[in-house]
Design an enzyme around this catalytic site. Structure first.
Site, short mmCIF file in Angstrom:
data_model
loop_
_atom_site.label_atom_id
_atom_site.label_comp_id
_atom_site.label_asym_id
_atom_site.label_seq_id
_atom_site.Cartn_x
_atom_site.Cartn_y
_atom_site.Cartn_z
NE ARG A 93 42.23 3.85 37.41
CZ ARG A 93 41.32 4.63 37.95
NH1 ARG A 93 40.13 4.31 38.10
NH2 ARG A 93 41.83 5.64 38.77
CE1 TYR A 131 36.85 -18.30 26.09
CE2 TYR A 131 36.51 -16.27 27.36
CZ TYR A 131 37.38 -16.93 26.78
OH TYR A 131 38.77 -17.07 27.13
CG ASP A 176 31.07 -12.91 22.71
OD1 ASP A 176 31.53 -12.63 21.42
OD2 ASP A 176 31.74 -13.34 23.63
CE LYS A 235 39.48 -14.92 21.50
NZ LYS A 235 40.49 -15.37 22.17
C1 LIG Z 1 33.83 -15.92 22.17
C2 LIG Z 1 34.88 -15.42 23.11
N1 LIG Z 1 34.10 -14.47 23.74
C3 LIG Z 1 35.12 -13.74 24.58
C4 LIG Z 1 36.24 -14.23 24.78
C5 LIG Z 1 37.35 -13.57 25.80
O1 LIG Z 1 37.93 -12.57 25.19
P1 LIG Z 1 39.51 -12.14 25.86
O2 LIG Z 1 40.52 -13.30 25.74
O3 LIG Z 1 40.30 -11.09 24.95
O4 LIG Z 1 39.45 -11.86 27.28
C6 LIG Z 1 36.65 -15.13 24.07
C7 LIG Z 1 38.31 -15.77 24.26
O5 LIG Z 1 38.54 -16.69 23.68
C8 LIG Z 1 36.01 -15.86 23.16
O6 LIG Z 1 36.38 -17.06 22.29
#
Ligand SMILES: Cc1ncc(COP(=O)(O)O)c(C=O)c1O
Length: 397
Positions: A64, A117, A186, A211
């Site tokens: 963990r 997001y 991000d 992704k």
């Molecule tokens: C731009 C972006 N950031 C973060 C995330 C979150 O990632 P996760 O689905 O791996 O939790 C996503 C998911 O679609 C995303 O599109």
């Protein structure tokens, strides 16, 4: 000579993705590093365990907290982002939630620039119950009027979520630093192959590894990268307490995804741009939001801070009728309909059909908006698929 090559390799993204850390330990010359499937690590003496626990962020004690396979991915991602440390999580949201909560306390305020997001915004709303507030700002020019004495964090994406607006990263990061804020960006859309925000002055970068970096639709994971002074506290606290640890099995898949990341990104860029160029100016397509197209308002800024473009972008169909948007999606044969993006397979999704009306309107996304994630199939096949789907919409009109 040896030294020089070593230094060069450490700054070479292809080498970092495919080789960094993979020759140690050298086990029978195996071409894949071992997957450490164990949940715990044992010690010869009680004193050794006590020593290790004191430094649980660096030593292997319990999965963990740390795991050698996960560590390998962390070393590679930190090197790709040209920073000291990276910490991997069980999902992108795990990384985002841990990162933001490590930076705020009750009474603090977070500024969000541009569209981000959806669940990131939901998480900020959730933090409200612990007395943390946030505000969204659409334009960097109004940041000064939105900052409060309690603001601690500036959070943003570039290109921005669903809208693909481009932020001047260095300017925004410098503004945040001069006001004593921690900037968090991000960088999932570009991956570190095409954009390195920490080199432009951003304090912390987060990614969903689900992704492009994973790249094969077979894992969910996340990471935060930045200087040790910011990563170490969250590795010892939020990482351990939220329990959103990455599994070594997923880490092993990320290791494989990383090996082909540079070549996959080059192919995604080429195919994404071919499809975007085909769609731009087509009858029934009102707009194409791809920052790699010269007509995109953020294109010049993008060229200053990015070395390439991924293949997720938005198009606006010339309709305000949900049935026409659904008909377009249903006619697609090679694009699959689904959430997420950045994998081998091309995907299409329409927020008007899946997102709460008020959220869609707040994000400024029209009914006819369709998000495309161009995968690695032949661009010609994908273009034909889109042409036939557009003809279907035309017939309905
Ligand atoms: C731009 C972006 N950031 C973060 C995330 C979150 O990632 P996760 O689905 O791996 O939790 C996503 C998911 O679609 C995303 O599109």
């Amino acid at each position: 000579m040896g030294e020089e090559l070593h230094t060069r390799a450490e700054l070479d993204d292809d080498w970092i993705c495919g080789r960094l850390g993979e020759d140690e330990p050298w086990i029978m010359g195996a071409v894949h590093p071992p997957v450490y499937e164990n949940s715990l690590f044992t010690f010869r003496t009680a004193g050794d365990l006590a020593e290790a626990i004191k430094d649980e962020d660096e030593r292997y004690v319990y999965w963990r907290g740390t795991n050698p396979t996960v560590d390998l991915v962390q070393r590679k991602l930190a090197a790709l982002e040209r920073t000291e440390r990276a910490k991997c999580f069980g999902s992108g949201m795990g990384a985002i939630a841990a990162t933001i909560s490590s930076l705020v306390s009750a009474g603090d305020h977070v500024l969000v620039l541009g569209s981000v997001y959806g669940p990131t915004t939901q998480f900020l709303r959730y933090l409200g119950k612990f007395g943390v507030t946030h505000d969204h700002v659409g334009d960097p020019d109004v940041l000064d009027s939105a900052i409060r004495p309690t603001t601690r964090v500036l959070y943003f994406e570039s290109p921005s979520y669903m809208r693909y607006d481009v932020v001047d990263i260095a300017a925004v990061a410098s503004w945040a630093r001069s006001r004593g804020l921690v900037s968090v960006m991000d960088n999932t859309w570009s991956t570190p192959i095409f954009q390195k925000p920490l080199t432009l002055g951003v304090d912390l970068v987060v990614h969903s590894l689900s992704k492009y970096i994973g790249g094969h639709g077979d894992l969910v994971g996340g990471v935060v990268a930045g200087p040790s002074r910011l990563i170490r506290p969250l590795a010892l606290t939020e990482y351990q307490l939220y329990g959103a640890a990455m599994s070594p099995h997923d880490a092993a898949k990320v290791v494989k995804g990383l090996r082909t990341l540079p070549v996959r990104m080059a192919a995604h860029q080429e195919r994404g741009l071919a499809v975007a160029r085909f769609l731009a100016g087509r009858p029934r397509v009102r707009a194409v939001h791809h920052p790699g197209l010269p007509e995109h308002p953020g294109h010049a800024q993008a060229l200053r801070q990015m070395t390439g473009f991924s293949s997720v972008f938005g198009i606006e169909l010339d309709t305000d009728d949900r049935a026409e948007v659904a008909a377009f999606l249903d006619r697609l044969r090679h694009f699959r309909i689904g959430v997420s993006w950045g994998g081998y397979e091309s995907l299409a999704n329409a927020p008007a059909l899946t997102t709460e009306e008020s959220v869609r309107a707040t994000m400024g996304i029209p009914v006819g908006f369709v998000r495309l994630s161009v995968g690695l199939e032949s661009a010609d096949v994908l273009i034909e698929d889109l042409a036939l789907a557009l003809r279907r919409v035309d017939r309905l009109a």
